[in-house]
Scaffold this active site. Structure first.
Site, PDB file in Angstrom:
ATOM      1  N   HIS A  42      -1.466 -13.123  -0.952  1.00 24.22           N
ATOM      2  CA  HIS A  42      -2.758 -13.544  -0.392  1.00 24.22           C
ATOM      3  C   HIS A  42      -2.752 -15.011   0.044  1.00 24.22           C
ATOM      4  O   HIS A  42      -3.804 -15.586   0.291  1.00 24.22           O
ATOM      5  CB  HIS A  42      -3.895 -13.275  -1.385  1.00 24.22           C
ATOM      6  CG  HIS A  42      -4.157 -11.802  -1.575  1.00 24.22           C
ATOM      7  ND1 HIS A  42      -4.969 -11.312  -2.552  1.00 24.22           N
ATOM      8  CD2 HIS A  42      -3.702 -10.718  -0.889  1.00 24.22           C
ATOM      9  CE1 HIS A  42      -5.004  -9.974  -2.476  1.00 24.22           C
ATOM     10  NE2 HIS A  42      -4.238  -9.597  -1.477  1.00 24.22           N
ATOM     11  N   HIS A  70       0.823  -1.217   0.000  1.00 25.91           N
ATOM     12  CA  HIS A  70       0.000   0.000   0.000  1.00 25.91           C
ATOM     13  C   HIS A  70       0.850   1.257   0.000  1.00 25.91           C
ATOM     14  O   HIS A  70       0.507   2.245  -0.643  1.00 25.91           O
ATOM     15  CB  HIS A  70      -0.967  -0.013   1.183  1.00 25.91           C
ATOM     16  CG  HIS A  70      -2.188  -0.827   0.929  1.00 25.91           C
ATOM     17  ND1 HIS A  70      -3.462  -0.351   1.091  1.00 25.91           N
ATOM     18  CD2 HIS A  70      -2.327  -2.101   0.497  1.00 25.91           C
ATOM     19  CE1 HIS A  70      -4.336  -1.300   0.764  1.00 25.91           C
ATOM     20  NE2 HIS A  70      -3.669  -2.371   0.422  1.00 25.91           N
ATOM     21  N   ASP A 112       7.219   5.866   0.058  1.00 27.57           N
ATOM     22  CA  ASP A 112       7.684   7.062   0.779  1.00 27.57           C
ATOM     23  C   ASP A 112       7.124   7.101   2.204  1.00 27.57           C
ATOM     24  O   ASP A 112       7.169   8.146   2.859  1.00 27.57           O
ATOM     25  CB  ASP A 112       7.244   8.330   0.038  1.00 27.57           C
ATOM     26  CG  ASP A 112       5.727   8.491   0.051  1.00 27.57           C
ATOM     27  OD1 ASP A 112       5.011   7.515   0.356  1.00 27.57           O
ATOM     28  OD2 ASP A 112       5.257   9.610  -0.238  1.00 27.57           O
TER      29      ASP A 112
END
Ligand code: HEM
Ligand SMILES: *[C@@H]1O[C@H](CO)[C@@H](O)[C@H](O)[C@H]1NC(C)=O
Ligand SMILES: *[C@@H]1O[C@H](CO)[C@@H](O)[C@H](O)[C@H]1NC(C)=O
Ligand SMILES: *[C@@H]1O[C@H](CO)[C@@H](O)[C@H](O)[C@H]1NC(C)=O
Ligand SMILES: *[C@@H]1O[C@H](CO)[C@@H](O)[C@H](O)[C@H]1NC(C)=O
Length: 328
Positions: free
Chosen positions: A197, A72, A80
């Protein structure tokens, strides 16, 4: 119809141009370096490894949290650490308000340990990358591998960017491919990285559409029955429980079991099962299911590639003291 076609072509083209530009940039500058902290903080990677391992050993579900945080982070404004920033009065709508992720406290703990050995040197963005690598080792049994570093921390975090960049679990294959291409990642990277997953958890609301009102025919019926015991129909008062991403083998192990599960209709999301809808991706699923060692090599390489997306380096951005707040 004609308009829809030209719009989607334009979007495809944009994704392609962005992807091509990104890969040119990262080749030209090669901004990250293996052992970036070898002189500025020689204990950096060992400290991250030690604390990350300690956290996962204590709570085996935490590996998946570190892995998902890294994904994410990198898909929204590049790697960042923007995902880690808390809301403030001047910026209440930050990335972390968009989706529930686990592991923020754990990352702060790793950062505190690193600050204790070299204050102000190691970025939170690099800590996320090292922790994801170390998760592959601790939760996946990978032989450790180089994770280039030298990322700097951003100062911007916007909720809206998440909605624009994080793929939805009901996307179809062409849209998943475009979403990854916009980040410079290939179809192979999509298939390879989706095996994340194989571990961790998911809320029922992300796959309930495959259970109610009727069971998705691409899902194994027995598997669906088990999920329906836990997940109440949408709109009912049962809340939004979580289940294991991997309902077949140990749900805290990162492995190629994901591909085996997919072959028999035992993955949770529409987006997962979509990898079976093209001959090419289905062949890769079959190959990865049979050959764990090859998949591991590809996963490590794809994780490094994920970690190079739109990174801030040199004097861009900053190195935070606390991962959840911008340094003023
Ligand atoms: C391909 C597109 C992807 C989609 C649509 C997607 C979607 C999702 C969704 C909806 C969840 C459930 C979250 C929850 O209910 O809390 C989830 C969990 C997770 N995802 Fe993905 N994901 C994708 C790719 C990835 C990638 C590339 C990685 C890492 C390399 C990743 C790692 C994880 C992990 C580890 C979890 C479990 C998190 C936990 O246990 O807290 N995902 N994903
Ligand atoms: C390693 O982590 C443990 C906690 O898991 C901590 O008590 C210990 O001080 C750490 N050691 C080093 C060298 O960082
Ligand atoms: C679904 O899974 C069950 C239990 O694991 C298995 O017995 C059954 O053969 C599977 N059904 C199909 C259609 O693959
Ligand atoms: C997929 O493979 C099958 C048989 O192997 C073939 O008939 C079909 O045309 C292929 N589909 C695509 C989209 O290539
Ligand atoms: C799957 O493996 C076979 C045998 O190694 C190889 O020829 C084929 O290209 C692979 N397919 C994909 C899509 O990677």
């Amino acid at each position: 119809m004609a308009m829809a076609t030209s719009v989607s072509k334009a979007m495809l083209l944009t994704a392609f141009v962005v992807a091509a530009a990104l890969s040119t940039v990262s080749r030209a500058q090669s901004p990250l370096q293996v052992n970036f902290y070898s002189s500025s903080c020689p204990q950096a990677e060992a400290t991250v490894r030690n604390v990350t391992e300690g956290i996962i050993v204590k709570d085996r579900t935490m590996g998946a949290a570190f892995m998902r945080l890294f994904f994410h982070d990198c898909f929204v404004r590049g790697c960042d650490a923007s995902i880690l920033l808390d809301p403030t009065s001047s910026n209440p709508q930050v990335e972390k308000k968009a989706i529930t992720l686990r592991g923020y406290d754990a990352v702060n703990k790793i950062k505190a340990a690193v600050e204790a050995v070299c204050p102000g040197v190691v970025s939170c963005a690099d800590i996320l990358a090292f922790a994801a690598r170390d998760t592959a080792v601790v939760s996946g049994g990978f032989t450790t591998f180089d994770m280039p570093s030298g990322r700097r921390d951003g100062v911007v975090s916007k909720l809206f960017d998440v909605l624009q960049n994080i793929p939805s679990p009901i996307l179809k294959l062409p849209d998943l491919i475009n979403n990854f291409a916009a980040k410079g990642l290939s179809v192979d990277d999509l298939v390879t990285l989706s095996a994340a997953h194989s571990f961790g958890q998911a809320h029922c609301s992300f796959f309930n559409g495959r259970l109610y009102p009727t069971v998705d025919p691409t899902m194994n019926a027995t598997f669906a029955d088990g999920l329906k015991m836990v997940c109440p129909p949408p709109g009912s008062s049962g809340g939004d429980p979580v289940v294991s991403n991997n309902g077949v083998t140990d749900p805290n192990v990162l492995s190629n079991q994901y591909y085996g599960n997919m072959g028999v209709g035992k993955v949770l999301f529409v987006s997962d099962q979509q990898l079976m809808t093209s001959n090419y991706t289905a062949a890769k699923v079959a190959n990865n299911s049979e050959d764990a060692a090859t998949w591991m090599g590809q996963f490590a390489a794809a994780l490094v590639k994920l970690g190079s997306i739109q990174v801030l380096t040199g004097t861009a951005g900053q190195v935070r003291k606390y991962c959840n707040v911008v340094k003023s």
